[in-house]
Design an enzyme around this catalytic site. Structure first.
Site, PDB file in Angstrom:
ATOM      1  N   CYS A   1       0.800  -1.230   0.000  1.00  0.00           N
ATOM      2  CA  CYS A   1       0.000   0.000   0.000  1.00  0.00           C
ATOM      3  C   CYS A   1       0.829   1.276   0.000  1.00  0.00           C
ATOM      4  CB  CYS A   1      -0.948  -0.007   1.201  1.00  0.00           C
ATOM      5  SG  CYS A   1      -2.221  -1.278   1.127  1.00  0.00           S
TER       6      CYS A   1
ATOM      7  N   ARG B   1       6.167  -7.766  -0.486  1.00  0.00           N
ATOM      8  CA  ARG B   1       6.107  -6.753  -1.531  1.00  0.00           C
ATOM      9  C   ARG B   1       6.732  -5.439  -1.037  1.00  0.00           C
ATOM     10  NH1 ARG B   1      -0.131  -7.248  -3.206  1.00  0.00           N
ATOM     11  NH2 ARG B   1      -0.220  -7.828  -0.994  1.00  0.00           N
TER      12      ARG B   1
END
Length: 442
Positions: free
Chosen positions: A263, A330
């Protein structure tokens, strides 16, 4: 209420299971046949505490199901949540190809009134674009309302965030559609959760502005931490005193190797890109990204400072996930830091309780030796580097660690230990922004 959730990643699966637990009938849809087969078999495709149990409970109750058949799922539902990925494009913008594909598929399928709800994080203007795509391509003259309902789920505690959110944001133009979404979230309304009802553009901006501000706090305290090391101040005390000011607050003032995950990095880039597109450069956000990138190198330099030149040295890395309680790597700082250590000539022995397989997939080319526990990782190491603050790392047998290491040196990039104690135990120790304790021996 019958609901379809398109996309079974973190947002889609947690949201689908959560709404099913509210008593809704939810079908989760994905084009990945293997993933759907695993979900039907009770396997969760990623690690999130409590999610497996929540999914199993609602599947057993008959409120939650999984399919690859989008048309069939849409046919029997009133509300359709879009929860597909919006990864960063090379220029920093959000890649909306999956969102576009879903919108066009819905246009082909819809034959009666539907409410389309976007939970995916999308740039301002996307929801109007979705409605335009559907209206221009639908096969009959049915009405469709589009709602922006951004998610605020933190990996590692996503279920808690869904069940007890700080706020629920609903953006739209149709009072009827807004009322339907409020009805879905009625259990939260009854629990006095704040609801923010607004227009589409404002709802979209709320999500980006929130994540960008939190990322800014992280980069700010990381810059302060680096300065604390140079002037001899202790960032932990600085951050605590700052956080006592209610205008600032204590959260997200923990220095470290930089933020990562699915995010913050992409959302900051996307908002900065949106600023450029609108002839309004977001200078603060550009600096946030620069500081975050630099923080990886700051961490590597601390390793070199504490154990000297890296060729021939073995570095034990504890933590590969971008944060604890998740398998997600990630944009994890560990990806870049481990790669840099190896490029400098170091050997890396790494351990993470959950994220090892995901790290291997992300960096299969790196010659990392993966350990089965922290002690195996520390065996023969010249430096122990803590990159993720898993709880099990807070209570290590430090005497055992010291005896296993070739040299008792620790770079604590998450500040989970007290410098004075570590030095008393005989470690050469440095944290992030611990000032006079940086790199000192006992």
């Amino acid at each position: 209420m019958h609901i379809a959730v398109i996309g079974t990643g973190y947002v889609g699966l947690v949201s689908g299971a959560g709404m099913a637990d509210f008593g809704m009938n939810v079908v989760c849809v994905d084009i990945d046949e293997e993933k759907i087969a695993k979900l039907k078999a009770g396997e969760i495709p990623f690690y999130e505490p409590g999610l497996k149990e929540l999914v199993a409970k609602n599947v057993k109750a008959g409120r939650l199901s999984f399919t690859t058949d989008l048309a069939e799922a849409v046919k029997r539902t009133l509300v359709i949540f879009i929860c597909v990925g919006t990864p960063p494009a090379p220029d920093g913008s959000a890649d909306l190809s999956a969102v576009k594909s879903v919108a066009l598929s819905l246009a082909e399928t819809i034959d009666e009134y539907k409410v389309i709800v976007t939970k995916s994080t999308v740039p301002v203007g996307t929801n109007r674009w979705i409605k335009q795509l559907i209206d221009e391509n639908k096969k009959n003259d049915v009405k469709v309302d589009v709602i922006s309902n951004p998610e605020f789920l933190r990996e590692g505690c996503a279920i808690e965030d869904f069940m007890r959110p700080d706020r629920v944001v609903i953006g739209g133009e149709s009072d009827h559609a807004i009322a339907i979404i409020k009805d879905i979230y009625r259990p939260l309304y009854l629990a006095e959760t704040p609801f923010v009802i607004t227009d589409l553009e404002t709802a979209e901006m709320i999500k980006y502005a929130s994540n960008a501000f939190l990322a800014t706090k992280i980069s700010f305290i990381n810059e302060v931490a680096t300065l604390c090391d140079k002037v001899g101040a202790d960032v932990i005390t600085v951050a605590k005193a700052m956080g006592l000011d209610p205008r600032i607050g204590p959260r997200f003032l923990n220095p470290g190797p930089g933020f990562g995950g699915s995010c913050f990095p992409k959302d900051v880039r996307a908002l900065a890109y949106l600023g450029k597109q609108n002839n309004h450069p977001m200078h603060i956000l550009e600096a946030v990204l620069t500081v975050n990138e630099r923080q990886r190198e700051v961490t590597v330099q601390k390793v070199k400072q504490i154990c000297g030149d890296l060729p021939g040295k073995t570095i034990a890395v504890l933590g590969l996930a971008f944060k604890p309680n998740t398998s997600d790597v990630r944009e994890s700082p560990a990806l870049d830091i481990v790669e840099r250590l190896i490029a400098e000539g170091a050997k890396v022995q790494a351990y993470d309780p959950i994220a090892e397989e995901e790290f291997k997939k992300a960096k299969p080319e790196l010659p990392v030796k993966y350990a089965t526990d922290p002690y195996e990782a520390a065996d023969g190491a010249h430096c122990l580097l803590i990159l993720t603050e898993w709880n099990e790392f807070r209570y290590l047998d430090l005497e055992k660690i010291k005896n296993l290491m070739a040299e008792p040196a620790i770079v604590d990039a998450r500040n989970i230990y007290e410098p004075a104690r570590m030095q008393k135990l005989g470690f050469k120790y440095t944290g992030m922004g611990r000032g006079n304790f940086a790199g000192q021996k006992a």
